[in-house]
Structures are given as C-alpha cells and as structure tokens.
Design a protein around this motif. Sequence first.
Motif, PDB file in Angstrom:
ATOM      1  N   SER A 245     -32.094  60.421   9.176  1.00 48.13           N
ATOM      2  CA  SER A 245     -31.124  59.047   8.970  1.00 48.13           C
ATOM      3  C   SER A 245     -31.036  58.649   7.796  1.00 48.13           C
ATOM      4  CB  SER A 245     -31.958  58.088   9.801  1.00 48.13           C
ATOM      5  OG  SER A 245     -31.991  58.432  11.268  1.00 48.13           O
ATOM      6  N   SER A 246     -32.037  58.766   6.654  1.00 49.34           N
ATOM      7  CA  SER A 246     -31.864  58.533   5.388  1.00 49.34           C
ATOM      8  C   SER A 246     -32.707  59.435   4.456  1.00 49.34           C
ATOM      9  CB  SER A 246     -32.336  57.040   5.084  1.00 49.34           C
ATOM     10  OG  SER A 246     -33.846  57.120   5.433  1.00 49.34           O
ATOM     11  N   TRP A 247     -32.216  59.377   2.915  1.00 50.62           N
ATOM     12  CA  TRP A 247     -32.728  60.339   2.391  1.00 50.62           C
ATOM     13  C   TRP A 247     -32.989  59.855   0.841  1.00 50.62           C
ATOM     14  CZ3 TRP A 247     -33.168  65.693   3.891  1.00 50.62           C
ATOM     15  CH2 TRP A 247     -32.843  65.942   5.090  1.00 50.62           C
ATOM     16  N   ILE A 248     -34.222  60.479   0.173  1.00 53.46           N
ATOM     17  CA  ILE A 248     -34.188  59.838  -1.199  1.00 53.46           C
ATOM     18  C   ILE A 248     -34.316  61.338  -2.033  1.00 53.46           C
ATOM     19  CG2 ILE A 248     -35.278  57.810  -0.542  1.00 53.46           C
ATOM     20  CD1 ILE A 248     -38.129  59.218  -0.535  1.00 53.46           C
ATOM     21  N   PRO A 249     -34.093  61.362  -3.119  1.00 58.43           N
ATOM     22  CA  PRO A 249     -34.162  62.362  -4.165  1.00 58.43           C
ATOM     23  C   PRO A 249     -35.475  62.770  -4.621  1.00 58.43           C
ATOM     24  CG  PRO A 249     -33.670  60.645  -5.234  1.00 58.43           C
ATOM     25  CD  PRO A 249     -33.489  60.214  -3.883  1.00 58.43           C
ATOM     26  N   ARG A 250     -35.669  64.257  -4.713  1.00 55.66           N
ATOM     27  CA  ARG A 250     -36.991  64.715  -4.933  1.00 55.66           C
ATOM     28  C   ARG A 250     -36.881  66.063  -5.806  1.00 55.66           C
ATOM     29  NH1 ARG A 250     -39.121  60.657  -3.826  1.00 55.66           N
ATOM     30  NH2 ARG A 250     -40.786  60.129  -2.197  1.00 55.66           N
ATOM     31  N   SER A 251     -36.307  65.779  -7.173  1.00 57.71           N
ATOM     32  CA  SER A 251     -35.911  66.795  -7.916  1.00 57.71           C
ATOM     33  C   SER A 251     -36.438  66.741  -9.290  1.00 57.71           C
ATOM     34  CB  SER A 251     -34.457  66.781  -7.993  1.00 57.71           C
ATOM     35  OG  SER A 251     -33.698  66.883  -6.726  1.00 57.71           O
ATOM     36  N   THR A 252     -37.475  65.816  -9.464  1.00 55.81           N
ATOM     37  CA  THR A 252     -38.032  65.789 -10.915  1.00 55.81           C
ATOM     38  C   THR A 252     -38.649  66.956 -11.423  1.00 55.81           C
ATOM     39  OG1 THR A 252     -38.724  63.504 -10.421  1.00 55.81           O
ATOM     40  CG2 THR A 252     -39.756  64.640 -12.200  1.00 55.81           C
ATOM     41  N   ASN A 253     -37.935  67.587 -12.518  1.00 58.55           N
ATOM     42  CA  ASN A 253     -38.454  68.579 -13.286  1.00 58.55           C
ATOM     43  C   ASN A 253     -37.563  69.587 -12.660  1.00 58.55           C
ATOM     44  OD1 ASN A 253     -40.147  67.199 -15.010  1.00 58.55           O
ATOM     45  ND2 ASN A 253     -41.737  67.593 -13.822  1.00 58.55           N
ATOM     46  N   LEU A 254     -36.989  69.819 -11.734  1.00 56.38           N
ATOM     47  CA  LEU A 254     -36.368  71.143 -11.446  1.00 56.38           C
ATOM     48  C   LEU A 254     -35.097  71.435 -12.182  1.00 56.38           C
ATOM     49  CD1 LEU A 254     -36.003  70.576  -7.454  1.00 56.38           C
ATOM     50  CD2 LEU A 254     -37.494  72.192  -8.819  1.00 56.38           C
ATOM     51  N   PRO A 255     -34.937  72.718 -12.397  1.00 54.92           N
ATOM     52  CA  PRO A 255     -34.060  73.200 -13.620  1.00 54.92           C
ATOM     53  C   PRO A 255     -32.423  72.779 -13.232  1.00 54.92           C
ATOM     54  CG  PRO A 255     -34.790  75.164 -12.349  1.00 54.92           C
ATOM     55  CD  PRO A 255     -35.517  73.905 -11.884  1.00 54.92           C
ATOM     56  N   GLY A 256     -32.118  72.626 -11.962  1.00 50.54           N
ATOM     57  CA  GLY A 256     -30.724  72.350 -11.752  1.00 50.54           C
ATOM     58  C   GLY A 256     -29.699  73.420 -11.200  1.00 50.54           C
ATOM     59  N   THR A 257     -30.546  74.389 -11.169  1.00 52.25           N
ATOM     60  CA  THR A 257     -29.692  75.623 -10.431  1.00 52.25           C
ATOM     61  C   THR A 257     -29.834  75.569  -9.115  1.00 52.25           C
ATOM     62  OG1 THR A 257     -31.734  77.196 -10.933  1.00 52.25           O
ATOM     63  CG2 THR A 257     -29.877  76.928 -12.870  1.00 52.25           C
ATOM     64  N   PRO A 258     -29.000  76.275  -8.239  1.00 53.28           N
ATOM     65  CA  PRO A 258     -29.038  76.182  -6.654  1.00 53.28           C
ATOM     66  C   PRO A 258     -30.234  76.686  -6.076  1.00 53.28           C
ATOM     67  CG  PRO A 258     -27.042  77.197  -7.425  1.00 53.28           C
ATOM     68  CD  PRO A 258     -27.725  77.005  -8.988  1.00 53.28           C
ATOM     69  N   ILE A 259     -30.612  75.683  -5.122  1.00 52.32           N
ATOM     70  CA  ILE A 259     -31.893  75.854  -4.252  1.00 52.32           C
ATOM     71  C   ILE A 259     -31.513  76.820  -3.374  1.00 52.32           C
ATOM     72  CG2 ILE A 259     -33.888  74.994  -3.218  1.00 52.32           C
ATOM     73  CD1 ILE A 259     -33.650  73.966  -6.059  1.00 52.32           C
ATOM     74  N   VAL A 260     -31.947  78.153  -3.179  1.00 54.06           N
ATOM     75  CA  VAL A 260     -31.527  79.408  -2.209  1.00 54.06           C
ATOM     76  C   VAL A 260     -32.773  79.324  -1.308  1.00 54.06           C
ATOM     77  CG1 VAL A 260     -29.948  80.336  -3.632  1.00 54.06           C
ATOM     78  CG2 VAL A 260     -32.351  81.085  -3.643  1.00 54.06           C
ATOM     79  N   GLY A 261     -33.849  78.660  -1.501  1.00 51.14           N
ATOM     80  CA  GLY A 261     -35.014  79.029  -0.535  1.00 51.14           C
ATOM     81  C   GLY A 261     -35.654  77.559  -0.703  1.00 51.14           C
ATOM     82  N   LEU A 262     -36.624  77.290   0.270  1.00 52.80           N
ATOM     83  CA  LEU A 262     -37.419  76.128   0.497  1.00 52.80           C
ATOM     84  C   LEU A 262     -38.285  76.573   1.673  1.00 52.80           C
ATOM     85  CD1 LEU A 262     -38.028  73.093  -0.405  1.00 52.80           C
ATOM     86  CD2 LEU A 262     -36.136  72.513   1.356  1.00 52.80           C
TER      87      LEU A 262
END
Length: 658
Positions: free
Chosen positions: A208-225
């Motif tokens: 229903s709602s979302w918050i960012p969780r990207s601190t320190n990630l390099p900014g290239t596409p996330i292909v697996g999680l």
Amino acid sequence: MSTSQFRNRPPNPFSPFGALIAILLAGFVAITASSVAAAPSWYSLGPEGGPVASLAIDPANGNLVYLGGEGALFSSNDGGQFWTPAGAGLDAAAVIALVIDPATSTTLWAGTDLEGVLVSVDSGATFTPTGLTNVGVTALVRDPFDTNRLWAGTENGGTTSLDAGASWTPMTNGLPTNAVLTLALAIDGSLYAGNDQGEVYLSTDSGSSWIPRSTNLPGTPIVGLVADSVAAATLYVATEDDGVWKSVDSGMAWTLANSGITAPALTSVDQDSMTPSTLYASSEGLGLFRSDDAAVGWSPVAGGLTALQLTGVAVDPSGSLNVLAGSEDAGVFRSTDGGVNWTAANSGLTLTSVESVAEGASPGAGAPGPIYAGVRGSGVQRSLDGGATWETINNGLSNLRVVDVAADPITPGRVWVATDGGGVFLSTDGGNIWTSPTVTIPEPDVLAIELATNGTLFAGSDGSGVYRSVDGGQTWTAASNGLTDLDISEVSIDPTDPNRLLTITDDGVFRSLDGASTWSNANSGLAAVGAVTFVFAPTPGEIWAATDVGAYRSVDGGASWTVTAGTPSDPILTAIAFDEGGAAWVGTETSGTFRSVDGGASWSAIDEGLTAPGIEVLYLESNGRLLAGSAHGLFARDAVLFADGFESGSTGAWTATP
C-alpha cells in the motif's frame, strides 16, 4: 537467408517419387486406398538447449520444475532431467517470471514480456490471461498467507492483485513508475522491490505504501533481490554492473559483499532456504559464484558448469540438494549435490533459435550429408546423423551471431557463415575449424550468404552492398553496380542459372542477369510491399517472394510480380519453399506454416506437431524432408506420397485396385 535447398542443389534423379514411378511402370506393386498413409506431422529435430528466461521449483515437490523461454514453457517431473513442452496460450511472449501456488501446485502464474500475467490451473498445460495484460512483467511474488494476493513488477512500476489476478491495482504510493525488476517477500511480511534505477524500496503494509531503502547502493539496476529465509532484516541484491550488496537492517544501509566475485555484471542472486548461509550469484560472462558464509566470500563454480553466460539460479526449497542454473544459450544445468558438480540437463528442451539451415555434401556413399544450423547468439550446430544428435562447432568463430549458412552440396566439408557484426567465416573441414577471409568485406554486418552452382559465392552486407568471391570465400570484391541502396538483407540465386540473382535492399528488390556485375530495379508489383525472402520454383523463370502481406509470384524471372490469389490467414510471411511435388510452403511470424497446392489460390494451415508459431526459415533437404527453423529449434516433416506428387495431393485421388 537460405529458404530452400532446392535453390542450391541440382535436381535429384533418385527422388522417392521418381523411384515410385519406376516401380509402378514395372508393374511390381499395386497400390490400394488402404495403403495410403496419412500426411506426416512436424516433429522436433533439436538442437536441444537454448536461452532460459526463468526457472521455478515446486516448494512442495522438488521434482516438479517449470522453465520459461521465448514463447514457451517446459515442465519436468524428475527435477529437470527431462523436459516436456507445455504452455499453450502463451503465444510469442517470453516467460520472464514464474510463481507456483504453494497450496495448489497445479496452479502456476507466468509473467511475460508482452502479455502481462497469465495463469494456468492444469500444471502449465494451458494458460489464460489475468486482468493484467499488454505490459511487460519482470517479477512475480505470491503471498503464502493469502492465496488471492499477488504482486508483480512491471516495466511501469509495481502492481498488486487481491483476487488471484482477476484485477490489479498499481502500487504508486512511494514507489516510482520505473521498471521494477525484482521483488522479494521477507518472513515477517515485509515486501521489497528493486528497480532499473538501482533503488530498493520497502513496504510493510503489503504494497500500500513504500519507503526508499537505497543508502550506499551504487545506482546500477537491481537484477536480483533475496530476503533471508531466517533473518528477516537481512537482504542481498545483485546489481547489473557492481556485484553483490548486503544489508542486515532491512535496507537502511548496504555494504559491498563482493569478495571473490570476478564478474561484477550479475544477472541474479539466490539463497538455499534450507541452508541460508549458502548463496549463488549468476553472471553475464564468467559463470556462477557460490558463497557458503552469507556473502563474506565467494568462489567460482566449476564442476561441469560450462556455460559462462547465465540468466539465473533456482534452488530446491523442499530440502533436496537439487540446484538448477539457466543460461543465455546453452539451456539448463543441474546439480544434485548442492552445487558442487553439474551436468547439462537439456533432454527435451528445444529453445534454440534456428535462423538458417544448410545441408552439406555427403562424406561417402549412403551417408547423410551434414546439417548445419545457424543459431543467432550461439554460433553453429552440426548434425551428422540427420538431426538425431547435434554438436556445437564454434572453434575459430569469434562472432556467434550467425544469421545465414551456406554449404557446398558437391564438395564435402566446405561451409560458410554470415554473422551480424563479425563478417564471413569459412571452413573446409565441415566446421571443425573456422577462419576469416584474407580479404574481408568492409562492413562486418553480413546478413546473407549464398553459393551459386558454378562455385561463386555472394554475400549481402548491411551497409556496403553485395560482395562476390570466386575463390571459396578467401577474397571478396564489391558487386553493387546499379544498386541505389547498400543495406542488403537477402541474396538469392537461380539454381539453373548462376548469373540470375535477386537481392533485397531498403529501396526494394533488385535483379542481376550477369552474376552481380550490374543490378536493376525489380520492384514492379512489389513497390509497396516489404519482401523478406525468395525461392526459385521448379518451373523455369518462376520465382516466389515471401512478404509482410502475403506471397507474390513472378513468371518472368523477377521482372514483374503479382500477389497470389489466396493469402494465408496470417499474411506476415517469414520464409518460403517448395517441396519435391511442387507444393508451395510459407512460414509465418505467429501462425506456423501454410501450404498451397494450387499456385497460391488457396492455403491450408499445416502445423500439427509444430510447437513454435514463429518460423524463421524453411529448407528442403535432398531426401525430400522439409525443415523449419524456429525459436524452438528445428522441426522436420517427412515427405509423403500422393497420387499427384509429394505433399500436394489428397487421398481422394487414389483408386482402389483389386
């Protein structure tokens, strides 16, 4: 692109039809109506393997596995040892994501690149659309605690369904509309999404709602999680260009966890849920990596896993030691000891995209000629036993984007390939070793290659026109005088006159009557039509063209063209050929093959046994067998005798004899 061996080989004086006539005239047999066999169906000829887009193992039964590919779904009931085609209703869509209902394993959802989400309630045998259509789907997750809730990542963001897919609602509260490439559900119910911008988002209320969780990630596409199967706050992501990253605080902060991974360009990350410290990361060019200490360190996986370009990994969640790895071109590999040792597991799996076919000369009396199959992205496959077995023959072939193949029907071992980006390669030993010409074609994008009956080779390039070789492909000279455009997609040669050629350019069709010394426009009747390929008919001077609006015919050697009186129900044609009885065949973009026995006045769909709707090439072997290349490998159709010729009559033409 070669469409029929009829163009390149001399007439066969020992054809089965000729032999039958001789027997009849000699009075040795009497044919009765009851002896007439039904027309044969198409059957798969391989090669096995091909690009794997998705894998799913039943969490309740590790022997039940599903595999998605281009316009196809395969299932296995023995952990991936043998595959069976399924997936009726998927059409041409690539199956990018698969989810098995853990409560009812006969229910399966498929996320596709074109048709949204489809559902099967019969173990993948048939699929029907859900409420999410006409959108590319890249990820799918099902709520294990709510049988009706699904989440999907699409090219336009995320969406959710509360009624098992009947209707969908976009998840836009805090989640951007960038492509969501991967989704993961943690054991505490937290939902994570990774997108093509290199961002991770968290939802604690089922989307229903979302918050960012990207601190320190390099900014290239996330292909697996991956959300850890034991520690709810532990996450792993695989990035397109920057390796594996790990978080132990639900994504609040990330650290690089790449030690030992020599290929930062990854395609997936997966976890052994029964042994959560064991992780697998697949790469685009250096194979598979494994960690046994929760990503503290990684080691490359060998042990028989020969494919280097991998698309993903599936670990049996039921507790066995089965692990499957999908590849971009070599099918699937299987480990039964937790990823230590691997074997290819492609039995029954036909996802190889065959775009060109050629039959070489027989190496000796009674032996079949080799079949060469050009596979875009995977080089060349060869069969020495009529298609029963295949082998990859890429030694020396530095470019694997093979788009056309030509073989000498007289001299054993001589074969040539045209590649998209690598020019022409030649072999004198049947493809065991490939070499480049000593004088090459300037434009490396060579899309067509043909051998004339006098031994002259012709090649068409995308940018520098037509080229000719008179020394077996060692040296090439330009042969484009008269062409008004140099983007060549097709070259065809009259099998009865090596000086008569046709070529297709962006300015239409051109014809040469002097071995490509000069060319003239041959668009009369074809000006508004996109021609794809040609075939020279058995009747001298008659040529047929496959176009994007049906079949066209010329009875004056290509000087003028008229559309055939009838049009197949799918008019977008991709291939054309004649069988030995004179019946015309066409391959279509989405509807298989059609046959005409009346000069194109009417067409009948002939697709029994043909599991691939899109046909790339049609080719007539010297033994009368018709081959069809497709995104699902090569299919064959044996010749059958009728009273009025091969493949072209009806059993009503026969008369019973006492």
